[in-house]
Design a protein around this motif. Sequence first.
Motif, PDB file in Angstrom:
ATOM      1  N   ASP A  14     -96.937   9.794  47.913  1.00 53.15           N
ATOM      2  CA  ASP A  14     -96.233  10.017  46.654  1.00 53.15           C
ATOM      3  C   ASP A  14     -94.954   9.195  46.661  1.00 53.15           C
ATOM      4  O   ASP A  14     -94.276   9.081  47.698  1.00 53.15           O
ATOM      5  N   PHE A  15     -94.622   8.619  45.505  1.00 53.67           N
ATOM      6  CA  PHE A  15     -93.445   7.768  45.422  1.00 53.67           C
ATOM      7  C   PHE A  15     -92.597   8.155  44.219  1.00 53.67           C
ATOM      8  O   PHE A  15     -93.056   8.856  43.303  1.00 53.67           O
ATOM      9  N   PRO A  41     -97.395   0.644  33.185  1.00 53.21           N
ATOM     10  CA  PRO A  41     -98.732   0.018  33.250  1.00 53.21           C
ATOM     11  C   PRO A  41     -98.873  -0.992  34.381  1.00 53.21           C
ATOM     12  O   PRO A  41     -99.971  -1.202  34.905  1.00 53.21           O
ATOM     13  N   ARG A  42     -97.767  -1.634  34.764  1.00 56.00           N
ATOM     14  CA  ARG A  42     -97.841  -2.563  35.890  1.00 56.00           C
ATOM     15  C   ARG A  42     -98.114  -1.822  37.201  1.00 56.00           C
ATOM     16  O   ARG A  42     -98.903  -2.269  38.032  1.00 56.00           O
ATOM     17  N   ILE A  43     -97.426  -0.685  37.394  1.00 58.40           N
ATOM     18  CA  ILE A  43     -97.689   0.119  38.591  1.00 58.40           C
ATOM     19  C   ILE A  43     -99.128   0.632  38.581  1.00 58.40           C
ATOM     20  O   ILE A  43     -99.843   0.580  39.593  1.00 58.40           O
ATOM     21  N   ASN A  44     -99.568   1.116  37.431  1.00 58.73           N
ATOM     22  CA  ASN A  44    -100.908   1.697  37.357  1.00 58.73           C
ATOM     23  C   ASN A  44    -102.013   0.674  37.595  1.00 58.73           C
ATOM     24  O   ASN A  44    -103.153   1.048  37.896  1.00 58.73           O
ATOM     25  N   ALA A  45    -101.694  -0.601  37.470  1.00 56.54           N
ATOM     26  CA  ALA A  45    -102.677  -1.664  37.699  1.00 56.54           C
ATOM     27  C   ALA A  45    -102.593  -2.261  39.104  1.00 56.54           C
ATOM     28  O   ALA A  45    -103.339  -3.196  39.421  1.00 56.54           O
ATOM     29  N   MET A  46    -101.752  -1.717  39.984  1.00 58.10           N
ATOM     30  CA  MET A  46    -101.477  -2.350  41.268  1.00 58.10           C
ATOM     31  C   MET A  46    -102.611  -2.202  42.276  1.00 58.10           C
ATOM     32  O   MET A  46    -103.309  -1.197  42.320  1.00 58.10           O
ATOM     33  N   THR A  47    -102.765  -3.225  43.119  1.00 59.41           N
ATOM     34  CA  THR A  47    -103.363  -3.098  44.438  1.00 59.41           C
ATOM     35  C   THR A  47    -102.295  -3.549  45.425  1.00 59.41           C
ATOM     36  O   THR A  47    -101.267  -4.108  45.040  1.00 59.41           O
ATOM     37  N   PHE A  48    -102.538  -3.316  46.709  1.00 59.22           N
ATOM     38  CA  PHE A  48    -101.484  -3.527  47.704  1.00 59.22           C
ATOM     39  C   PHE A  48    -101.901  -4.546  48.750  1.00 59.22           C
ATOM     40  O   PHE A  48    -103.095  -4.754  48.997  1.00 59.22           O
ATOM     41  N   GLY A  49    -100.908  -5.164  49.357  1.00 55.20           N
ATOM     42  CA  GLY A  49    -101.169  -6.181  50.357  1.00 55.20           C
ATOM     43  C   GLY A  49    -101.681  -5.601  51.660  1.00 55.20           C
ATOM     44  O   GLY A  49    -101.499  -4.423  51.961  1.00 55.20           O
ATOM     45  N   ASN A  98    -107.665   1.052  46.621  1.00 56.09           N
ATOM     46  CA  ASN A  98    -106.260   0.978  46.195  1.00 56.09           C
ATOM     47  C   ASN A  98    -106.133   1.460  44.753  1.00 56.09           C
ATOM     48  O   ASN A  98    -106.898   1.057  43.877  1.00 56.09           O
ATOM     49  N   ARG A  99    -105.148   2.297  44.527  1.00 49.60           N
ATOM     50  CA  ARG A  99    -104.873   2.754  43.172  1.00 49.60           C
ATOM     51  C   ARG A  99    -103.489   3.395  43.149  1.00 49.60           C
ATOM     52  O   ARG A  99    -103.047   3.990  44.122  1.00 49.60           O
ATOM     53  N   ALA A 100    -102.809   3.257  42.021  1.00 52.38           N
ATOM     54  CA  ALA A 100    -101.521   3.923  41.828  1.00 52.38           C
ATOM     55  C   ALA A 100    -101.492   4.543  40.443  1.00 52.38           C
ATOM     56  O   ALA A 100    -102.133   4.040  39.507  1.00 52.38           O
ATOM     57  N   ASN A 101    -100.749   5.623  40.321  1.00 47.89           N
ATOM     58  CA  ASN A 101    -100.632   6.280  39.024  1.00 47.89           C
ATOM     59  C   ASN A 101     -99.277   6.956  38.909  1.00 47.89           C
ATOM     60  O   ASN A 101     -98.850   7.681  39.809  1.00 47.89           O
ATOM     61  N   ARG A 143     -86.484   8.650  35.686  1.00 48.93           N
ATOM     62  CA  ARG A 143     -87.115   8.897  36.984  1.00 48.93           C
ATOM     63  C   ARG A 143     -88.611   8.991  36.783  1.00 48.93           C
ATOM     64  O   ARG A 143     -89.093   9.742  35.929  1.00 48.93           O
ATOM     65  N   LEU A 144     -89.330   8.242  37.575  1.00 44.10           N
ATOM     66  CA  LEU A 144     -90.779   8.261  37.590  1.00 44.10           C
ATOM     67  C   LEU A 144     -91.252   8.841  38.913  1.00 44.10           C
ATOM     68  O   LEU A 144     -90.669   8.553  39.971  1.00 44.10           O
ATOM     69  N   SER A 145     -92.288   9.645  38.867  1.00 48.01           N
ATOM     70  CA  SER A 145     -92.947  10.114  40.085  1.00 48.01           C
ATOM     71  C   SER A 145     -94.418   9.762  39.986  1.00 48.01           C
ATOM     72  O   SER A 145     -95.028   9.898  38.915  1.00 48.01           O
ATOM     73  N   GLY A 146     -94.973   9.308  41.095  1.00 49.04           N
ATOM     74  CA  GLY A 146     -96.373   8.915  41.077  1.00 49.04           C
ATOM     75  C   GLY A 146     -97.010   9.051  42.441  1.00 49.04           C
ATOM     76  O   GLY A 146     -96.383   9.487  43.407  1.00 49.04           O
ATOM     77  N   ALA A 147     -98.259   8.670  42.487  1.00 45.99           N
ATOM     78  CA  ALA A 147     -99.022   8.700  43.734  1.00 45.99           C
ATOM     79  C   ALA A 147     -99.765   7.388  43.892  1.00 45.99           C
ATOM     80  O   ALA A 147    -100.206   6.795  42.904  1.00 45.99           O
TER      81      ALA A 147
END
Length: 416
Positions: free
Chosen positions: A183-184, A213-221, A232-235, A260-264
């Motif tokens: 969680d972030f 929307p940029r975070i929700n579309a992310m994959t990670f290195g 990989n997924r973020a929301n 403030r945004l909270s996500g996973a």
Amino acid sequence: MSSTLHPDPHGALDLLRDMIQVDSRTETPGEGELARRLVDRMRDTGLETELIPVSPGRFNAVGRLRGTGGGESLMFNGHLDTNPLTEGWTVDPWGGVTDDRFVYGLGVSNMKAGCASYLAAVETLLAHGTRLRGDVVLTFVVGELQGGVGTLKLIDEGLRADHFVNCEPTDLNALTLHAGSVDFSVELTGATRHLSKREEAVDAIMAACELIPRINAMTFGGAANAEHRSVNRANVGVIRGALSREFNETRPPQVADIVRLSGAARFAPSQNPEDVLVDIRSLIETELLPRFPGLGAEVGRHGPESGKPDFPPFAADLDSAVVRAVAAAHHEVRGTDQANGPLTPYCFYGSDAGHLMHSAGMSGVVCGPGGRYNTMPDERVDIVDYLDAVRMHLATMLRICGTADIADGHGGVARP
């Protein structure tokens, strides 16, 4: 192998309905009430039982069907706590309502049907007088929704088995790889002005609207391969914006200066939580800050929940005895090959399988009834899937633990 063992469908459904009728939303007294009820039921059935405190009023329920010796041991794992109640229900969430196809209830898919299915399987063994050589250990934990604190407590207490089946809802498929969870939080700091001078402001809400929307579309290195990248997924699930860190909401004519945004986020076994946070920071620095000069941004673990454990990723050995046993059980019960791998949507779960693998060093697989109607209004499970799960667990127990009078080719000694 289990064709002579026939579960009582009415008894199995009654068990599940009884569990649904206890409101065991996470961190409520119902968690402890349901754990006590299960311990009483297992003790009355003839199992060795233990009620293990996790925190005040919260208990894990554990039952053990002791084997005669010489077989491998098998643990079943599931959680009693449920998600919050949402809007949109048309049936009583705690009524144990059934029709000709479904059983309904809050948490029935996630994951009371899974928990009830393995208890019903053991009760079937006992009803038929079937004795196993290896132990079967039934664990019903609380606090899975706090990162698995209940299962971690069991591990800390030294509870182990040779293999495990975590019965999170997979529609009876075999989830052999799933993501880890972190969680972030993101705090965006702008500069307020009255709407008459909006051009001079740094609008934190507008910045958040571009960022989400940029975070929700992310994959990670760092993903080792395409399969790992596929989990990989973020929301972003929570957003709050207003004036100052006190979130004053009395002046809508002013441009908001705090959001403030909270996500996973979900990441693969070849990745880690810190790299996820680094990637989110990099996204903000390269794509958001240039668009909003003067904007400040901080990224970290989700504040109110920063003390809870993360779910680590899980990856099963596809050639392990338990993966092969569950696949064979699926074919025996349903007559079809079982799908396995990082299956969508289940691969985005966080589950206690990661703790059992990493912290307890156990071999396992994730497989349980439910999934299609998971965590939604009128949450439900197909009755046929639930009953097939009971039959599959029976077949898996026989393959892993062996019967007391038939050699099955498994060696080893069940652990105490």
